[in-house]
Scaffold this active site. Structure first.
Site, PDB file in Angstrom:
ATOM      1  N   CYS A 105     -14.171  -0.469  -7.472  1.00  0.00           N
ATOM      2  CA  CYS A 105     -15.217   0.185  -6.679  1.00  0.00           C
ATOM      3  C   CYS A 105     -15.623   1.495  -7.352  1.00  0.00           C
ATOM      4  O   CYS A 105     -16.138   2.396  -6.715  1.00  0.00           O
ATOM      5  CB  CYS A 105     -14.737   0.431  -5.247  1.00  0.00           C
ATOM      6  SG  CYS A 105     -13.293   1.489  -5.148  1.00  0.00           S
ATOM      7  N   ASP A 137      -7.272  -4.647  -5.182  1.00  0.00           N
ATOM      8  CA  ASP A 137      -8.439  -3.879  -4.720  1.00  0.00           C
ATOM      9  C   ASP A 137      -8.092  -2.385  -4.721  1.00  0.00           C
ATOM     10  O   ASP A 137      -7.964  -1.771  -3.663  1.00  0.00           O
ATOM     11  CB  ASP A 137      -8.821  -4.355  -3.307  1.00  0.00           C
ATOM     12  CG  ASP A 137     -10.115  -3.710  -2.814  1.00  0.00           C
ATOM     13  OD1 ASP A 137     -10.890  -3.210  -3.657  1.00  0.00           O
ATOM     14  OD2 ASP A 137     -10.337  -3.704  -1.586  1.00  0.00           O
ATOM     15  N   ASP A 173       0.865  -1.176   0.000  1.00  0.00           N
ATOM     16  CA  ASP A 173       0.000   0.000   0.000  1.00  0.00           C
ATOM     17  C   ASP A 173       0.907   1.233   0.000  1.00  0.00           C
ATOM     18  O   ASP A 173       1.979   1.215   0.603  1.00  0.00           O
ATOM     19  CB  ASP A 173      -0.920   0.033   1.226  1.00  0.00           C
ATOM     20  CG  ASP A 173      -2.143   0.928   1.001  1.00  0.00           C
ATOM     21  OD1 ASP A 173      -3.243   0.393   0.756  1.00  0.00           O
ATOM     22  OD2 ASP A 173      -1.988   2.167   1.050  1.00  0.00           O
ATOM     23  N   SER A 174       0.452   2.296  -0.665  1.00  0.00           N
ATOM     24  CA  SER A 174       1.282   3.509  -0.740  1.00  0.00           C
ATOM     25  C   SER A 174       1.061   4.423   0.458  1.00  0.00           C
ATOM     26  O   SER A 174       1.643   5.499   0.531  1.00  0.00           O
ATOM     27  CB  SER A 174       1.007   4.253  -2.044  1.00  0.00           C
ATOM     28  OG  SER A 174      -0.362   4.572  -2.124  1.00  0.00           O
TER      29      SER A 174
HETATM   30  N1  SAH Z   1      -8.530  -4.017   0.312  1.00  0.00           N
HETATM   31  C1  SAH Z   1      -8.606  -3.023   1.353  1.00  0.00           C
HETATM   32  C2  SAH Z   1      -9.129  -1.713   0.869  1.00  0.00           C
HETATM   33  C3  SAH Z   1      -8.310  -1.062  -0.246  1.00  0.00           C
HETATM   34  S1  SAH Z   1      -8.605   0.647  -0.426  1.00  0.00           S
HETATM   35  C4  SAH Z   1      -9.430  -3.603   2.528  1.00  0.00           C
HETATM   36  O1  SAH Z   1      -9.978  -4.721   2.412  1.00  0.00           O
HETATM   37  O2  SAH Z   1      -9.537  -2.944   3.558  1.00  0.00           O
HETATM   38  C5  SAH Z   1      -7.396   1.145  -1.557  1.00  0.00           C
HETATM   39  C6  SAH Z   1      -6.011   1.343  -0.985  1.00  0.00           C
HETATM   40  O3  SAH Z   1      -5.149   1.630  -2.076  1.00  0.00           O
HETATM   41  C7  SAH Z   1      -5.811   2.499  -0.014  1.00  0.00           C
HETATM   42  O4  SAH Z   1      -5.340   1.997   1.205  1.00  0.00           O
HETATM   43  C8  SAH Z   1      -4.755   3.408  -0.666  1.00  0.00           C
HETATM   44  O5  SAH Z   1      -3.812   3.914   0.280  1.00  0.00           O
HETATM   45  C9  SAH Z   1      -4.086   2.465  -1.613  1.00  0.00           C
HETATM   46  N2  SAH Z   1      -3.459   3.038  -2.821  1.00  0.00           N
HETATM   47  C10 SAH Z   1      -3.933   3.994  -3.630  1.00  0.00           C
HETATM   48  N3  SAH Z   1      -3.111   4.168  -4.691  1.00  0.00           N
HETATM   49  C11 SAH Z   1      -2.093   3.282  -4.548  1.00  0.00           C
HETATM   50  C12 SAH Z   1      -0.941   2.954  -5.315  1.00  0.00           C
HETATM   51  N4  SAH Z   1      -0.695   3.565  -6.474  1.00  0.00           N
HETATM   52  N5  SAH Z   1      -0.119   1.997  -4.876  1.00  0.00           N
HETATM   53  C13 SAH Z   1      -0.370   1.357  -3.703  1.00  0.00           C
HETATM   54  N6  SAH Z   1      -1.462   1.597  -2.942  1.00  0.00           N
HETATM   55  C14 SAH Z   1      -2.310   2.564  -3.348  1.00  0.00           C
END
Ligand code: SAH
Length: 394
Positions: free
Chosen positions: A337, A297, A247-248
């Site tokens: 989503c 996701d 996650d970023s």
């Molecule tokens: N699967 C998670 C929800 C994901 S929400 C659950 O079950 O709780 C999407 C996530 O993507 C966020 O935490 C956001 O910080 C991350 N994100 C957004 N852009 C990103 C990128 N380019 N690389 C990595 N993570 C990213």
């Protein structure tokens, strides 16, 4: 009572009980922010009672299609009671439950999540903003709880001309909470977490991921866009050998690490990466890494249909990489989503990714938002979350 009159022919969607009136449909009239207005057709026929949003493209959101209905605290309390009663019947396997899901519960712009004995609400339309105090009191009355935190900091509020507001609306207490979901626990912070603190909508997808892991005995799992590690914990609960989470967001990754420990799993079974998913997937491919299961996701890449084309390319890209990184027989859990991308289009994008990757895969499951995030027949926009479970051919 103020009136909002529609142009000829523009009454059709309201007659089908779709709750939105777009600015282009309005012939004349209107009201103040959040004021209840009578919506009528060009020839004066009653259509709905609605809350006015004077500066929004969605000029009004219907409260009721019944002319004899008074829009007052009693009405709002009943809508809340109906919403909570529906959740009771769903017997959700968690103490984190979405109690109110906006338009789908007849309360446009209101989201309420319950985490244990704490409520978190998001007010994103002028209508619910105007009725905020009455709704807050009614929420406590209907749930019997005494703590309500406000997270009205969603970007959609600006479209309604509303400023962000956060903080305790009723009662007070810790904002760091622990949620019990299925057989695991997840810590969250309602003050700083995404949305109201957690992605409750993916609850059933996480359970499915745990079940597939148990069934197929995945050794190497990759959880992309892990946020606080919901799928990571699910895969570990299913017996995964090792889970890599990307996650970023630094704080999200830290919490994911904490959540693994909270559930008593050996942190030696995990790797956490505070990194960009796309770049990481490319690096894995270059290194020849492969996984038995991958979760994709991503955040909302296409909030509306206008963003769909650019978002489609981004979805295709990560899905192509995901499919290439799967071992034969491996499983991809892939989600969107984005309200602007429908189920069919998402399927098409992922199919295109498979063709580009030269990977053949079977659709072995379909996922959607958990049932406490319902969609009503009249409001298809309510269906935003869709997922495919794909098994790479051997
Ligand atoms: N699967 C998670 C929800 C994901 S929400 C659950 O079950 O709780 C999407 C996530 O993507 C966020 O935490 C956001 O910080 C991350 N994100 C957004 N852009 C990103 C990128 N380019 N690389 C990595 N993570 C990213």
């Amino acid at each position: 009572m103020k009136t909002l009159k529609l142009k000829p022919g523009k009454e059709k969607s309201l007659l089908r009980r779709h709750p939105w009136v777009f600015d282009g449909a309005v012939a004349k009239g209107g009201g103040d922010a959040g004021e209840t207005v009578r919506i009528e057709s060009h020839d004066g026929q009653f259509l709905a009672w609605a809350a006015c949003s004077p500066t929004s493209k969605i000029r009004a959101r219907a409260w009721s299609f019944d002319e004899s209905q008074r829009i007052d605290k009693t009405f709002l309390t009943q809508r809340l009671r109906d919403a909570v009663a529906l959740r009771q019947r769903l017997a959700v396997e968690s103490d984190g439950v979405r109690l109110v899901h906006g338009e789908s519960d007849g309360l446009p712009g209101l989201v309420v999540d319950r985490y244990g004995d704490t409520l978190v609400a998001q007010f994103t339309s002028c209508g619910v903003e105007r009725w905020k105090n009455a709704l807050a009191d009614a929420l406590l009355e209907v749930t019997g709880l005494d703590r309500l935190y406000e997270r009205s900091d969603a970007s959609s509020r600006t479209l309604e001309g509303l400023l962000p507001v956060t903080g305790w609306l009723r009662g007070s207490g810790p904002t760091e909470l622990v949620l019990r979901e299925h057989q695991w626990q997840l810590a969250l912070d309602i003050a700083t977490g995404h949305k109201t603190g957690f992605y409750l909508d993916q609850r059933d997808s996480r359970a499915s991921c745990a079940a597939w892991t148990r069934k197929l005995g995945f050794q190497q799992v990759l959880n992309c866009y892990s946020y606080t590690g919901g799928f990571t914990v699910a895969a570990l609960a299913g017996g995964a050998g090792h889970v890599t989470s990307i996650d970023s967001s630094g704080p999200a990754i830290e919490r994911a690490r904490h959540n693994v420990a909270l559930n008593g799993f050996d942190t030696g079974r995990t790797t956490f990466m505070d990194a960009d998913v796309n770049a990481s997937l490319r690096a894995f491919l270059a290194q020849g890494r492969r996984f038995d299961a991958i979760v994709l996701d991503p955040p909302k890449l296409a909030p509306t249909v206008a963003h769909a084309e650019r978002a489609a390319r981004a979805y295709k890209d990560i899905n192509r990489l995901g499919l290439q990184l799967l071992n034969p027989g491996g499983v991809l859990f892939t989600y969107s989503c984005s309200g602007g991308i429908g189920v069919e289009l998402f399927h098409k994008i992922v199919a295109g990714a498979g063709a580009d990757a030269g990977v053949d895969a079977a659709v072995v499951g379909r996922h959607g938002g958990a049932p406490d995030h319902p969609m009503t027949l009249a409001f298809p926009e309510g269906e935003y979350l869709k997922g495919l479970v794909l098994m790479r051919k051997l």
